[in-house]
Design a protein around this motif. Structure first.
Motif, PDB file in Angstrom:
ATOM      1  N   VAL A  80      41.456  31.972 -47.536  1.00 24.59           N
ATOM      2  CA  VAL A  80      41.119  33.070 -48.585  1.00 24.59           C
ATOM      3  C   VAL A  80      42.625  33.987 -47.162  1.00 24.59           C
ATOM      4  CG1 VAL A  80      40.243  35.032 -48.937  1.00 24.59           C
ATOM      5  CG2 VAL A  80      38.973  32.984 -48.389  1.00 24.59           C
ATOM      6  N   GLU A  81      43.551  33.907 -48.467  1.00 21.04           N
ATOM      7  CA  GLU A  81      45.365  34.760 -47.582  1.00 21.04           C
ATOM      8  C   GLU A  81      44.815  36.419 -48.569  1.00 21.04           C
ATOM      9  OE1 GLU A  81      47.935  30.739 -48.618  1.00 21.04           O
ATOM     10  OE2 GLU A  81      47.143  32.244 -50.049  1.00 21.04           O
ATOM     11  N   PHE A  82      44.104  37.012 -47.557  1.00 22.09           N
ATOM     12  CA  PHE A  82      43.445  38.375 -47.794  1.00 22.09           C
ATOM     13  C   PHE A  82      44.589  39.318 -48.004  1.00 22.09           C
ATOM     14  CE2 PHE A  82      41.894  40.274 -43.366  1.00 22.09           C
ATOM     15  CZ  PHE A  82      42.392  39.599 -42.473  1.00 22.09           C
ATOM     16  N   SER A  83      45.059  39.527 -46.266  1.00 17.50           N
ATOM     17  CA  SER A  83      46.623  40.691 -46.397  1.00 17.50           C
ATOM     18  C   SER A  83      47.685  39.835 -46.752  1.00 17.50           C
ATOM     19  CB  SER A  83      45.729  41.352 -45.298  1.00 17.50           C
ATOM     20  OG  SER A  83      47.683  42.608 -45.351  1.00 17.50           O
ATOM     21  N   ASN A  84      48.750  40.463 -47.018  1.00 17.93           N
ATOM     22  CA  ASN A  84      50.013  40.073 -46.934  1.00 17.93           C
ATOM     23  C   ASN A  84      51.199  41.039 -46.655  1.00 17.93           C
ATOM     24  OD1 ASN A  84      50.999  41.351 -49.092  1.00 17.93           O
ATOM     25  ND2 ASN A  84      51.567  41.007 -50.483  1.00 17.93           N
ATOM     26  N   ILE A  85      50.275  42.291 -45.803  1.00 16.18           N
ATOM     27  CA  ILE A  85      50.480  43.294 -44.552  1.00 16.18           C
ATOM     28  C   ILE A  85      51.046  42.845 -43.953  1.00 16.18           C
ATOM     29  CG2 ILE A  85      50.721  45.482 -44.540  1.00 16.18           C
ATOM     30  CD1 ILE A  85      49.045  46.052 -47.100  1.00 16.18           C
ATOM     31  N   CYS A  86      52.415  43.114 -43.557  1.00 18.62           N
ATOM     32  CA  CYS A  86      52.275  42.366 -41.719  1.00 18.62           C
ATOM     33  C   CYS A  86      53.293  43.602 -40.683  1.00 18.62           C
ATOM     34  CB  CYS A  86      52.870  41.374 -41.650  1.00 18.62           C
ATOM     35  SG  CYS A  86      53.305  40.026 -39.987  1.00 18.62           S
ATOM     36  N   LYS A  87      53.262  43.526 -39.761  1.00 18.36           N
ATOM     37  CA  LYS A  87      53.668  44.735 -38.916  1.00 18.36           C
ATOM     38  C   LYS A  87      55.312  43.725 -37.722  1.00 18.36           C
ATOM     39  CE  LYS A  87      51.300  44.636 -34.585  1.00 18.36           C
ATOM     40  NZ  LYS A  87      49.958  44.355 -34.501  1.00 18.36           N
ATOM     41  N   ASN A  88      55.111  42.565 -38.073  1.00 15.09           N
ATOM     42  CA  ASN A  88      56.116  41.807 -37.743  1.00 15.09           C
ATOM     43  C   ASN A  88      57.296  41.643 -38.353  1.00 15.09           C
ATOM     44  OD1 ASN A  88      54.555  41.570 -35.198  1.00 15.09           O
ATOM     45  ND2 ASN A  88      53.263  39.915 -35.343  1.00 15.09           N
ATOM     46  N   SER A  89      58.435  40.725 -37.630  1.00 11.51           N
ATOM     47  CA  SER A  89      59.664  40.328 -38.221  1.00 11.51           C
ATOM     48  C   SER A  89      60.259  39.235 -37.908  1.00 11.51           C
ATOM     49  CB  SER A  89      60.244  41.322 -37.300  1.00 11.51           C
ATOM     50  OG  SER A  89      60.303  43.026 -37.749  1.00 11.51           O
ATOM     51  N   CYS A  90      58.753  38.596 -38.039  1.00  5.71           N
ATOM     52  CA  CYS A  90      59.145  37.037 -37.598  1.00  5.71           C
ATOM     53  C   CYS A  90      60.836  36.504 -38.963  1.00  5.71           C
ATOM     54  CB  CYS A  90      58.303  35.970 -37.959  1.00  5.71           C
ATOM     55  SG  CYS A  90      56.695  36.283 -37.136  1.00  5.71           S
ATOM     56  N   LYS A  91      61.574  35.796 -38.104  1.00  5.25           N
ATOM     57  CA  LYS A  91      62.898  35.237 -39.129  1.00  5.25           C
ATOM     58  C   LYS A  91      62.680  34.614 -39.799  1.00  5.25           C
ATOM     59  CE  LYS A  91      66.155  37.561 -36.409  1.00  5.25           C
ATOM     60  NZ  LYS A  91      66.975  36.999 -34.490  1.00  5.25           N
ATOM     61  N   TYR A  92      61.876  33.744 -39.902  1.00  3.92           N
ATOM     62  CA  TYR A  92      61.852  32.923 -41.660  1.00  3.92           C
ATOM     63  C   TYR A  92      60.825  33.445 -42.467  1.00  3.92           C
ATOM     64  CZ  TYR A  92      57.586  32.541 -37.790  1.00  3.92           C
ATOM     65  OH  TYR A  92      56.449  32.393 -36.625  1.00  3.92           O
ATOM     66  N   CYS A  93      60.086  34.512 -41.432  1.00  2.00           N
ATOM     67  CA  CYS A  93      58.275  34.392 -42.456  1.00  2.00           C
ATOM     68  C   CYS A  93      59.217  35.231 -44.054  1.00  2.00           C
ATOM     69  CB  CYS A  93      57.699  34.854 -41.653  1.00  2.00           C
ATOM     70  SG  CYS A  93      56.013  34.633 -43.523  1.00  2.00           S
ATOM     71  N   LEU A 132      56.915  37.228 -45.625  1.00  8.64           N
ATOM     72  CA  LEU A 132      55.892  38.168 -45.349  1.00  8.64           C
ATOM     73  C   LEU A 132      55.652  39.411 -44.152  1.00  8.64           C
ATOM     74  CD1 LEU A 132      52.656  36.655 -45.663  1.00  8.64           C
ATOM     75  CD2 LEU A 132      53.494  37.223 -46.805  1.00  8.64           C
ATOM     76  N   ARG A 133      57.651  38.963 -43.971  1.00  7.41           N
ATOM     77  CA  ARG A 133      57.634  39.724 -42.735  1.00  7.41           C
ATOM     78  C   ARG A 133      58.401  41.218 -42.955  1.00  7.41           C
ATOM     79  NH1 ARG A 133      64.042  40.102 -41.593  1.00  7.41           N
ATOM     80  NH2 ARG A 133      63.268  39.731 -39.525  1.00  7.41           N
ATOM     81  N   LEU A 134      58.123  42.012 -42.147  1.00  6.48           N
ATOM     82  CA  LEU A 134      57.925  44.021 -42.669  1.00  6.48           C
ATOM     83  C   LEU A 134      59.376  43.988 -43.352  1.00  6.48           C
ATOM     84  CD1 LEU A 134      57.166  47.038 -41.360  1.00  6.48           C
ATOM     85  CD2 LEU A 134      58.171  46.940 -39.990  1.00  6.48           C
ATOM     86  N   GLU A 135      60.201  43.127 -42.900  1.00  7.94           N
ATOM     87  CA  GLU A 135      61.026  44.052 -43.524  1.00  7.94           C
ATOM     88  C   GLU A 135      61.915  43.886 -44.640  1.00  7.94           C
ATOM     89  OE1 GLU A 135      60.874  42.693 -40.670  1.00  7.94           O
ATOM     90  OE2 GLU A 135      62.327  44.145 -39.120  1.00  7.94           O
ATOM     91  N   ASN A 136      60.921  42.422 -45.551  1.00 12.75           N
ATOM     92  CA  ASN A 136      60.822  42.383 -47.197  1.00 12.75           C
ATOM     93  C   ASN A 136      60.134  43.153 -47.872  1.00 12.75           C
ATOM     94  OD1 ASN A 136      61.051  40.986 -49.119  1.00 12.75           O
ATOM     95  ND2 ASN A 136      59.755  39.236 -48.397  1.00 12.75           N
ATOM     96  N   HIS A 137      61.609  43.738 -48.406  1.00 14.76           N
ATOM     97  CA  HIS A 137      60.923  45.213 -49.530  1.00 14.76           C
ATOM     98  C   HIS A 137      60.603  44.415 -50.798  1.00 14.76           C
ATOM     99  CE1 HIS A 137      60.588  47.790 -45.866  1.00 14.76           C
ATOM    100  NE2 HIS A 137      62.413  47.228 -45.698  1.00 14.76           N
ATOM    101  N   ASN A 138      61.005  43.635 -51.396  1.00  9.30           N
ATOM    102  CA  ASN A 138      61.199  42.585 -52.637  1.00  9.30           C
ATOM    103  C   ASN A 138      59.178  41.872 -52.492  1.00  9.30           C
ATOM    104  OD1 ASN A 138      63.007  42.399 -53.764  1.00  9.30           O
ATOM    105  ND2 ASN A 138      64.701  41.646 -52.346  1.00  9.30           N
ATOM    106  N   ILE A 139      58.350  41.426 -51.999  1.00 14.33           N
ATOM    107  CA  ILE A 139      57.427  41.529 -52.086  1.00 14.33           C
ATOM    108  C   ILE A 139      56.301  42.907 -53.039  1.00 14.33           C
ATOM    109  CG2 ILE A 139      57.712  39.257 -51.724  1.00 14.33           C
ATOM    110  CD1 ILE A 139      55.646  40.018 -48.876  1.00 14.33           C
ATOM    111  N   GLU A 140      55.552  42.326 -53.254  1.00 18.76           N
ATOM    112  CA  GLU A 140      54.886  43.755 -52.995  1.00 18.76           C
ATOM    113  C   GLU A 140      53.071  42.652 -52.654  1.00 18.76           C
ATOM    114  OE1 GLU A 140      51.754  43.805 -57.206  1.00 18.76           O
ATOM    115  OE2 GLU A 140      52.937  43.118 -58.140  1.00 18.76           O
ATOM    116  N   ARG A 141      53.459  44.097 -51.595  1.00 15.49           N
ATOM    117  CA  ARG A 141      51.879  43.494 -50.590  1.00 15.49           C
ATOM    118  C   ARG A 141      50.509  44.445 -51.523  1.00 15.49           C
ATOM    119  NH1 ARG A 141      54.536  41.962 -45.994  1.00 15.49           N
ATOM    120  NH2 ARG A 141      56.780  42.194 -46.341  1.00 15.49           N
ATOM    121  N   TYR A 142      49.812  43.321 -50.996  1.00 19.47           N
ATOM    122  CA  TYR A 142      48.689  43.460 -51.664  1.00 19.47           C
ATOM    123  C   TYR A 142      47.333  43.259 -50.150  1.00 19.47           C
ATOM    124  CZ  TYR A 142      47.514  38.755 -51.193  1.00 19.47           C
ATOM    125  OH  TYR A 142      47.354  37.537 -50.645  1.00 19.47           O
TER     126      TYR A 142
END
Ligand code: SAM
Ligand code: SF4
Ligand code: FES
Length: 348
Positions: A60-73, A75-85
């Motif tokens: 169950v992928e229950f949140s794609n909101i993340c405070k981290n900045s893992c360079k490969y991911c 879902l990283r905080l700096e990606n403003h191109n995804i709709e968060r849920y």
């Protein structure tokens, strides 16, 4: 438990009566001429130690909101191109109920590091899920000892937190706002609290060496992991690694096979990232040491938004379709689906 390096099959590369050491692991990782032998050998170790049953864990992928900045991911905080849920408790419980009705005995709750899910909110979710009589795995990142303790007391059984890489310099490059020592602290806390602990690594990160992959495998053994998930790195276009090359499916499979040989009785998933790079990747993994699959049970409308890397499988599929699809694939190779909870054999 057998001593699997006590074999002449690999000629002079293996010393008798002893498991692989670092230089042997490096040799095997660098030599592609014996891959078929390695995969068959890992498959035998898997069959002898954990049997033919494949454990399904409903993810169950229950949140794609993340405070981290893992360079490969993605879902990283700096990606403003995804709709968060964020999926709230009532809906999580209805997703879980649906999965339980399909026969799942383990639920894996995964998310970005989302502070909205405080200790108390997580306890409520964990207690709600445990009413369904399932084993529960959490994969929600780095938390305090107190939080881990509270989640365990509320009923969580297992925790997945990959070390990602044991190369400290590379770890630092990949995780600008995180710290290797804290990752280790999390793994130690979880072990001490009695969780079944899952870890793992990415294969094919930029600047990653074969030597460091050998260290990763030895690390899994050193911390006595109960589960190890290994996945190829897949570059995401909205991350700083967008121009990097993808990891190799074959190398990821080799790291996984060696992990099986060194840790014969643990749980090893055939990862979704492997299937993303190879259309039959999960089945190949199941025939090279893996004994677990984690099909997605999240409602279809959220799937495309949990884009940790591009071209993830099953984005438009319903949970029921995935359950049927993976069940048929597993049976097609003469394996069966486990009907128990699939707790770790690696106890004692
Ligand atoms: N936030 C939690 C954490 O990091 O432990 C759990 C969710 S995180 C999305 C789960 C895993 O996704 C990570 O451990 C990482 O190995 C993997 N992952 C992230 N980006 C990836 C990529 N570009 N390619 C392959 N795997 C990736
Ligand atoms: Fe967040 Fe996990 Fe992705 Fe890192 S890997 S950015 S912690 S979701
Ligand atoms: Fe989702 Fe095959 S596992 S469609």
């Amino acid at each position: 438990m057998g001593n699997y390096a006590n074999t002449k099959v690999y000629g002079t590369m293996l010393k008798e009566d002893k498991l692989f050491n670092k230089s042997e692991i490096i040799n095997i990782l660098k030599d592609s001429s014996k891959n078929d032998w390695l995969f068959k050998y890992a498959d035998k170790v898997r069959a002898d130690n954990v049997g033919d049953a494949v454990h399904l864990r409903g993810l169950v992928e229950f949140s794609n909101i993340c405070k981290n900045s893992c360079k490969y991911c993605g879902l990283r905080l700096e990606n403003h191109n995804i709709e968060r849920y964020r999926i709230l408790i009532e809906e999580i419980l209805s997703i879980v109920e649906n999965a339980v009705n399909m026969g799942y005995k383990t639920i894996v709750l995964q998310s970005g590091e989302d502070s909205y899910f405080s200790k108390d909110k997580m306890i409520e979710i964990i207690e709600g899920i445990k009413k369904f009589d399932v084993a529960l795995t959490l994969s929600i990142g780095e938390r305090s000892y107190e939080d881990y303790k509270a989640f365990k007391q509320a009923g969580a059984d297992r925790y997945l937190i990959r070390i990602e890489t044991t190369d400290r310099e590379l770890y630092k490059q990949m995780h600008p706002n995180m710290n290797f020592e804290n990752r280790i602290r999390c793994l130690k806390d979880l072990k001490e609290l009695g969780y079944e602990v899952g870890t793992g690594c990415l294969v094919g990160l930029p600047n990653q060496t074969i030597e460091s992959l050998a260290d990763d495998i030895l690390f899994f053994k050193e911390i006595e992991a109960d589960m190890v998930g290994i996945g190829p790195f897949i570059p995401h276009p909205q991350t700083p690694l967008k121009y990097a090359s993808s990891g190799s499916f074959e190398l990821a499979l080799k790291v996984m096979a060696l992990t099986r040989i060194l840790l014969p009785d643990i749980n090893i998933p055939a990862t979704t990232a492997m299937e993303t790079l190879n259309p039959n990747g999960r089945i190949k993994a199941l025939q090279s040491g893996a004994n677990v699959v984690m099909p997605n049970v999240t409602s279809t409308k959220y799937r495309a938004k949990y884009e940790i890397y591009p071209n993830k499988i099953c984005l438009n599929d319903k949970p029921e379709k995935c359950r049927g699809c993976i069940g048929a694939k597993i049976e097609s190779i003469g394996r069966k689906i486990a009907t128990n909870y699939g707790f770790s054999h690696n106890k004692g």
